[in-house]
Design a protein around this motif. Sequence first.
Motif, PDB file in Angstrom:
ATOM      1  N   UNK A  84     -25.470 -31.310 -67.557  1.00 40.14           N
ATOM      2  CA  UNK A  84     -27.035 -31.582 -67.272  1.00 40.14           C
ATOM      3  C   UNK A  84     -27.507 -31.798 -68.740  1.00 40.14           C
ATOM      4  N   UNK A  85     -27.325 -30.883 -69.408  1.00 40.42           N
ATOM      5  CA  UNK A  85     -28.077 -30.990 -70.789  1.00 40.42           C
ATOM      6  C   UNK A  85     -27.555 -32.166 -71.668  1.00 40.42           C
ATOM      7  N   UNK A  86     -26.473 -32.320 -71.650  1.00 39.96           N
ATOM      8  CA  UNK A  86     -25.992 -33.704 -72.134  1.00 39.96           C
ATOM      9  C   UNK A  86     -26.682 -34.844 -71.563  1.00 39.96           C
ATOM     10  N   UNK A  87     -26.568 -34.990 -70.383  1.00 38.89           N
ATOM     11  CA  UNK A  87     -27.469 -36.031 -69.622  1.00 38.89           C
ATOM     12  C   UNK A  87     -28.765 -36.193 -70.076  1.00 38.89           C
TER      13      UNK A  87
ATOM     14  N   UNK B 180     -30.173 -34.962 -72.852  1.00 41.31           N
ATOM     15  CA  UNK B 180     -30.265 -35.643 -74.036  1.00 41.31           C
ATOM     16  C   UNK B 180     -30.292 -36.915 -74.216  1.00 41.31           C
ATOM     17  N   UNK B 181     -29.193 -37.475 -73.447  1.00 39.20           N
ATOM     18  CA  UNK B 181     -28.741 -38.944 -73.601  1.00 39.20           C
ATOM     19  C   UNK B 181     -29.871 -39.638 -73.000  1.00 39.20           C
ATOM     20  N   UNK B 182     -30.608 -39.230 -71.714  1.00 40.62           N
ATOM     21  CA  UNK B 182     -31.866 -39.887 -71.464  1.00 40.62           C
ATOM     22  C   UNK B 182     -32.857 -39.909 -72.196  1.00 40.62           C
ATOM     23  N   UNK B 183     -33.059 -38.820 -73.152  1.00 40.81           N
ATOM     24  CA  UNK B 183     -34.161 -38.576 -73.760  1.00 40.81           C
ATOM     25  C   UNK B 183     -34.311 -39.321 -75.125  1.00 40.81           C
TER      26      UNK B 183
ATOM     27  N   UNK C 203     -34.837 -38.809 -65.170  1.00 39.79           N
ATOM     28  CA  UNK C 203     -35.648 -40.085 -64.592  1.00 39.79           C
ATOM     29  C   UNK C 203     -36.366 -40.819 -65.802  1.00 39.79           C
ATOM     30  N   UNK C 204     -36.497 -40.262 -66.864  1.00 35.94           N
ATOM     31  CA  UNK C 204     -37.419 -41.015 -68.167  1.00 35.94           C
ATOM     32  C   UNK C 204     -36.953 -42.295 -68.323  1.00 35.94           C
ATOM     33  N   UNK C 205     -35.651 -42.673 -68.593  1.00 37.77           N
ATOM     34  CA  UNK C 205     -35.142 -43.959 -68.802  1.00 37.77           C
ATOM     35  C   UNK C 205     -35.750 -44.847 -67.884  1.00 37.77           C
ATOM     36  N   UNK C 206     -36.011 -44.658 -66.348  1.00 37.34           N
ATOM     37  CA  UNK C 206     -36.390 -45.508 -65.604  1.00 37.34           C
ATOM     38  C   UNK C 206     -37.912 -45.927 -65.951  1.00 37.34           C
TER      39      UNK C 206
ATOM     40  N   UNK D  37     -27.877 -46.802 -68.276  1.00 33.82           N
ATOM     41  CA  UNK D  37     -29.077 -45.808 -69.075  1.00 33.82           C
ATOM     42  C   UNK D  37     -30.341 -45.776 -68.023  1.00 33.82           C
ATOM     43  N   UNK D  38     -30.807 -47.173 -67.865  1.00 32.49           N
ATOM     44  CA  UNK D  38     -31.954 -47.123 -67.186  1.00 32.49           C
ATOM     45  C   UNK D  38     -31.921 -46.756 -65.583  1.00 32.49           C
ATOM     46  N   UNK D  39     -30.792 -46.913 -65.045  1.00 37.92           N
ATOM     47  CA  UNK D  39     -30.871 -46.647 -63.659  1.00 37.92           C
ATOM     48  C   UNK D  39     -30.166 -45.525 -63.104  1.00 37.92           C
ATOM     49  N   UNK D  40     -29.432 -44.792 -63.954  1.00 35.79           N
ATOM     50  CA  UNK D  40     -28.584 -43.714 -63.540  1.00 35.79           C
ATOM     51  C   UNK D  40     -29.495 -42.409 -62.858  1.00 35.79           C
TER      52      UNK D  40
END
Lengths: 295, 446, 333
Positions: A34-37, A39-42, C143-146, C199-202
Amino acid sequence: MTTQLPVAPATRRSRFALGAGDQRKAGPIAYVLLIVAALVSLFPLYWNLVAASNSGARVQQAPAPLLPGSHLLDNLSVAWNEVHMGTALVNTTVVASVVSLSTVLFATLAGFAFAKLRFKGRNLLLGLVVATMTVPPQLTVIPLYQIVTDLHWTDTLQAVIMPSLVAAFGVFFMRQFLVEALPVELVEAARMDGANSLRIIWHIVFPIARPAMAVLGMLTFVQSWNDFFWPFIVLTDNGTPTLQVSLAGLGAGNHTVDSAIVLAGALISTVPLLLVFAFLGKHIVGGITAGAVKS
Amino acid sequence: MRISGNSHRSARRTALASAAGLAAISLLTSACSASDDDGGSSSAGGKITLHVGTFNAFGFDNVKGAKLYAEYEKSHPNIKIVEDNVQDGQQYWDTLKLRMSRNSGLADIQAIEIGYIAEATGPTMADKWTNLADNPHVGDFVDWKEKQATTTDGKTIAFGTDAGPMAICYNKDLFKKAGLPTERDAVAKLWTGDWSKFLDVAADYKKSAPAGTAFTDSASGLFNAVLSSQPEQYSDSSGKLIYDTSPGVKTAWDLAAKAAQNGYSAKLRQFDKPGTWAAGFKNNKFATVACPSWMAGLVRDNAGPANKGKWDIALPPQNGSWGGSFLGVPKSGKHVKEATELAAFLTSAASQAKNFAVTGNIPSTKAGLADPAVKNSKMDFFGDTPVGEIYTTIAAGIKPVPIGANDGQVKTFLTDNGILDIETRGTSPEKAWGNVKKLVDDKITQ
Amino acid sequence: MATSVKADSGGSPASVPPSPAQHRRPSPSSLRSKIYHWDLKASPYAFIAPFFLCFAAFGLFPLIYTGWLSLHKVQLGAEGQAQWVGFENYAKLMGSEFFWHALVNTFTIGVISTVPQLLMALGLAHLLNSKLRGRAFLRIAVLTPYATSIAAATLVFAALFQTDYGLINSLLDVFGIGPVQWETSKWPAQIAISTIVTWRWTGYNALIYLAAMQAVPNDLYEAAALDGASRWRQFISVTIPSIRPTILFTIIVSTIGATQLFGEPMLYGGNVGISGGSGGQYQTLSLLLYQTGWTNNNLGRASAIAWVMLLILLLIGAIQVITARVNRKKLGG
């Protein structure tokens, strides 16, 4: 086609009846993943900040910067002043609010009818709804623009709002949710008690659909907020701009683009959404968690 | 049945009330804005607002530009000017096409990039512009400029803004390291009169090139440069596409393909978004760039102060023009007369000279080109290089070239899908040419 | 309020809904009853009416108009001079290799972006659906990528995938993997674009799955646990079947999204975006449509592309329905 979506298997309980999902504690591996996810998201968001805080020349110079620079305030103020960001912010808020409210309202009504009511032409109409989702927007803008110009709506907010008041996606979304979540006996029982359709909508459908309405509302809000192509065609940046339209006029130099300014603008446009997420997101995601079950 | 508790009900009421409030606000805003004029211009209290639709930067504005709007508003107290700017030229043009088709949402003056001027003078659009052929201002321009904005049946749809006379910018440092002359007249002599000599210099450069550098930035840039100096390009004088038999296209294609295949180019894509091309200037990755007047400013900005004094400008093998724009006045505007006057002002010799002082855009009027302030100008970045003299000399030597409505599309296929494909993907020139032909045959209906 | 409702609904299954019309109230002669019956008949239409009114003007009309255009030779900006050509636009499409390339690209990019996206979203939703510290933060983070606009996202990823200096190639270099041509080579370019989409939609899909998972009755897991099923087993045999309609929903929506993929490849390609790279290596159907209709002014052919896209999606929909039916039969449903 899609009108005949598989109905929930008979052994399933209604989502409404019970249950709060899998309620066990997460193990260490789950945390790592989850932390990896997260970080990748942010990260790209962080990089957006990095770019917005460096000089334009630095951003377009290899290797790309990885640490924030000192130009953040300068870039933000240039971005803010170069295009009509203040007006755009207000306009975008209005558009996104109206669009998401009406989308949610009408989608819930129609979704309920498609999910739980029998009427002539139901499958055909639902098929039509889903079919329309498939038409690429790059083309529909042409007939849409004809309508909007015939109505003399160019450069007004209603030109952006009206075509988005309803969304086929929303209807499909609510229908899929209510098929599962709304026990038909509840509607039956209310009918037996003599409740009319409005009462049923108000007292049964809305409360049950609330988590899905919240999710749909948020998704629609974000989508409307970031919508570019259609607003760009019907609005000019000096008339009644939305944020994305304003951003299109940003960073233009003599045959150059100042990426730092563009990304500073992108940052300004994203931050309000993140604030909404931060304040409402907890509420909405929490609403899903608690929503149907505990409230 | 008991369905709902009170607390929930009140919470919903609040939500509903705020929803209603928002809806009311939105209706109010849209109702107010609905009263605006269709054409985007309005006259309140006797004051006329004129909108100028632009892309990129034109240098008219009061912030970064030559403050021409402020000047005009001062001399015309009844006029207020608003510029609607879009950064991306493609987005600008695609939207403009749709707006033109419905005569709606248009600014009083719309800028037209040279790449689209043939489309603007083409059959679907030509009649939507005010015909300026009888306007005396037309005679102020160098003749090739206004010819580009004139339809086959003699309507002139726009006034020229800047011109794009093209020279060659070269990196003196790299030339020196490669054993080539560095003095601009000596450099120009290396290739004067013939573009193929330019490639001979490239071959010489490559023999002793500093590691990691190429002779020129991009093969597509070279293609554009060579083509711009050809008397016949994509279309003949009747507007018919002749790109596949045109000697001009063949010359440009062969040279660019050769440059791509022999590794004379740094394989960069001009104006790319991640900025690799821009970084190439800073890091001295290539020794030359085909350099229309507007490119000189880009060389300065991209190379940065650290590279000051390294670059110079030489005359090209043959004179040509690449770039430049126009201002047209849509017929459907509410204030066509006032808009035409403003467009004439913005493109007058005096305004063009002021614009040049700020942006470096070379005038397209005869008087503007002769203006000592333009002719004798220099750019600090290029040291003692007589920038103004070089470009005004080239501009005077340009000959008009016939253009057709599909030129822009064919050019895109030739450079973006042809030359670039050879350069970055290693496609053979024969195959790339075949692809271009297929693209034209498949996608362009004449 | 849910407590009382919960009691009402009992544990009875929500399977195929019986028709509300089967229930008839006593005292059929009263006015109230008449209203009741009228209400019963008319209300479905009243509920869908607001939607369909707007929809007819802003959704249906464009659809039909596009169909009409597709049978004409017509230029953008000159719709008045449309010239009837029957199915010529479709015939030309079928004979155009650019159309087939775009179709194949749309399909491959669609698969590369949709499949990992939905699988990752499922996994992510599963992880998020347990008791966690910082759960709210994690949920918002994914959710931020969205919330990021396509333009900003693509700008960032174009920098990351930059061939010479980009972070990703620098990273690969550490492992001795040579510089990957993330734009000019076909597969790397398609993977890079798919990465932006994924990245945007996951996080978005994960949120939707999470909403569905939250409603899965806990006792199903308890029962499974009693039967000795592992966590993985429970995920496969309890979670997945329980949220099947939601999964189907995301598959349909993602498929449509993939078919219409436009902004990411266009912005990723910069000035060669519309042609999908110099060799058309990532030109999708939507990009081809745009190029045909806007850049090359061939509105009739562009409309034909739109209708072919529609037909393809209808075909995919039909296949999905048939597979779903066959599966249900197999499961003995």
